[in-house]
Design an enzyme around this catalytic site. Structure first.
Site, short mmCIF file in Angstrom:
data_model
loop_
_atom_site.label_atom_id
_atom_site.label_comp_id
_atom_site.label_asym_id
_atom_site.label_seq_id
_atom_site.Cartn_x
_atom_site.Cartn_y
_atom_site.Cartn_z
N HIS A 147 -68.61 -28.02 -41.76
CA HIS A 147 -67.97 -27.77 -43.00
C HIS A 147 -66.41 -28.60 -42.44
O HIS A 147 -66.07 -29.68 -42.90
CB HIS A 147 -67.95 -26.79 -44.01
CG HIS A 147 -66.36 -26.83 -44.98
ND1 HIS A 147 -66.51 -26.99 -46.47
CD2 HIS A 147 -65.02 -26.05 -44.29
CE1 HIS A 147 -65.13 -27.06 -46.45
NE2 HIS A 147 -64.48 -26.82 -45.26
N HIS A 152 -64.09 -32.51 -43.53
CA HIS A 152 -62.13 -32.29 -43.82
C HIS A 152 -61.60 -33.42 -42.15
O HIS A 152 -60.90 -34.51 -42.74
CB HIS A 152 -61.94 -30.82 -43.12
CG HIS A 152 -61.36 -29.96 -43.71
ND1 HIS A 152 -60.73 -29.81 -45.34
CD2 HIS A 152 -61.98 -28.60 -43.81
CE1 HIS A 152 -60.94 -29.27 -45.63
NE2 HIS A 152 -61.41 -28.36 -44.73
N GLU A 193 -59.89 -29.11 -51.16
CA GLU A 193 -61.22 -28.11 -50.57
C GLU A 193 -61.89 -29.38 -51.66
O GLU A 193 -63.72 -29.73 -51.38
CB GLU A 193 -61.53 -27.23 -51.05
CG GLU A 193 -60.53 -26.68 -49.35
CD GLU A 193 -62.02 -26.59 -48.21
OE1 GLU A 193 -63.02 -27.42 -48.66
OE2 GLU A 193 -61.51 -25.43 -47.32
N SER A 212 -69.62 -31.87 -47.81
CA SER A 212 -69.75 -30.58 -46.85
C SER A 212 -71.13 -30.07 -47.22
O SER A 212 -71.69 -29.77 -46.85
CB SER A 212 -68.90 -30.08 -45.82
OG SER A 212 -68.15 -28.58 -47.14
#
Length: 313
Positions: A147, A152, A193, A212
Site C-alpha cells: 500500500h 503512495h 488516500e 493499491s
C-alpha cells in the site's frame, strides 16, 4: 496550509511537541525504534513475500491503465516498481530523491500523527516494513509496504504533488495547535488516500487507498452508488469518512496545481477557529454548495455494504 508567520517561526527539522490536550491515537512505540519510529533496517523479504509483491503488482497493473492518473503510471515507470520483489528503499530513495527530493523510510506500523507530519515536512515518506500474507491478499486494514510504496510513492515523483505532501506535513503543526487533527485527517483521506482527478481523458485515480486495491479502482469510477463531487477544502474538512468499506463519496480535483493552491493558499487559522470539534456532514451527504459530477444512488450502502455481501454497483 501554511502562512508566512508559521513558516517563519516553526522549526520543521525538530519533532513537534503536541499539547497534552491534543487527541492523538494512543500508539505504543516498540522498544527497538527511537522517537522517529524509523526501523534500524528495511526488512529482508523472503522469496514468498517477494512473490506476494509481484502478484499484487501484476494484478494492479493489469487493472489501472485507463483508470490511474497519468502521474501515477509515469511514477511507477520512473521508479521501476516492477523490477521484481519488494523495492529496496535505499535505491528507491536515491531515484526519488533525484526527481523530487523525497526518500522512503521503514516504520514498523502506523505511527503517531506528530511523527508522521514531521517526516512529511522533511520529504520523508514512512512505509510499513512488512507485507501482507496470502490470507490478507485482497484487503489489509493496516497499511503494509505494498500500500505505502506502490500506492503512495509513485505520486511523489510528480513535483507539484510532492510539494503538496510536504505542505500537508507542515500543516500538521497548525492542526495540533488548534486540536483539529480530525479535520486535517479528513483532507488527507479524501485527497491522498481516495482522491480522483479530472484529466483530459476523463476521471482518473490518484489516491493510494484506491490504487493499491482491486475493487475500489473500478467502483470509484464506474459504479452508480457513490457521489463524485469537485473538491472544496472547507467542505471536505467537515466531512466524515469510512475506513473499512468502499467510499460513499469521492472528491475530484482539476489538477495537482489546483489541489496545491486550494490548500496551501487557504487561511487555515480562520478555518480552524470556525470548525466544530466533530464532523458536520455525513460521508453520504450532498449539500447545496457542492459542484456535483454525479449524485450517487447509494444502492451499495443502502444494501449494507461490505458486511452484507452487497455487490459494489
Amino acid at each position: 496550509m501554511s502562512d508566512a508567520a508559521t513558516l517563519g517561526t516553526t522549526d520543521f527539522t525538530r519533532l513537534p511537541d503536541p499539547d497534552p490536550g491534543v487527541f492523538t491515537a494512543p500508539l505504543k512505540r516498540p522498544d527497538h525504534v527511537g522517537a522517529d519510529w524509523i526501523e534500524p533496517a528495511q526488512h529482508v523479504y523472503s522469496a514468498d513475500e517477494n512473490a506476494v509483491w509481484d502478484d499484487l503488482y501484476a494484478r494492479q497493473m493489469d487493472l489501472l491503465p485507463g483508470r490511474a492518473a497519468s502521474a501515477f503510471l509515469a511514477g511507477t515507470q520512473k521508479l521501476g516498481l516492477g523490477r521484481g520483489g519488494v523495492p529496496e528503499f535505499a535505491r528507491l530513495s536515491e531515484e526519488l530523491g533525484a526527481l523530487t527530493g523525497w526518500s522512503v523510510v521503514p516504520v514498523p506500523m502506523l505511527i503517531p500523527d506528530d511523527v508522521f507530519f514531521w517526516h512529511l515536512a522533511n520529504r520523508r515518506f514512512p512505509a510499513g516494513n512488512f507485507i501482507r500474507t496470502r490470507e490478507t491478499f485482497d484487503y489489509i486494514q493496516e497499511p503494509d509496504v505494498f500500500h505505502d510504496v506502490f500506492g503512495h510513492v509513485p505520486m511523489l515523483a510528480d513535483p507539484t504533488y510532492a510539494d503538496y505532501m510536504q505542505e500537508y506535513g507542515r500543516a500538521g503543526w497548525k492542526a495540533m495547535r488548534y486540536n483539529r487533527l480530525k479535520a486535517l485527517g479528513s483532507l488527507y483521506w479524501y485527497t491522498v488516500e481516495f482522491g480522483l482527478i479530472l484529466e483530459e481523458a476523463g476521471l482518473r485515480v490518484y489516491g493510494a487507498g484506491i490504487l493499491s486495491g482491486p475493487a475500489e479502482a473500478v467502483f470509484c469510477l464506474e459504479a452508480e452508488s457513490p457521489n463524485r463531487i469537485m473538491l472544496n477544502v472547507d467542505r471536505v474538512m467537515r466531512t466524515d469518512y469510512v475506513i473499512d468499506d468502499l467510499q460513499p463519496s469521492y472528491f475530484v480535483i482539476e489538477s495537482f496545481s489546483d489541489l496545491y493552491h486550494q490548500t496551501v493558499d487557504r487561511d487555515f487559522d480562520r478555518l480552524y477557529r470556525s470548525l466544530a470539534p466533530g464532523f458536520t456532514y455525513a460521508n453520504t451527504a450532498v449539500i447545496d454548495i457542492d459542484d456535483v459530477l454525479q449524485r450517487g444512488t447509494m444502492e451499495y450502502f443502502l444494501r449494507g455494504g461490505r458486511g452484507s455481501g452487497a455487490r459494489p454497483v
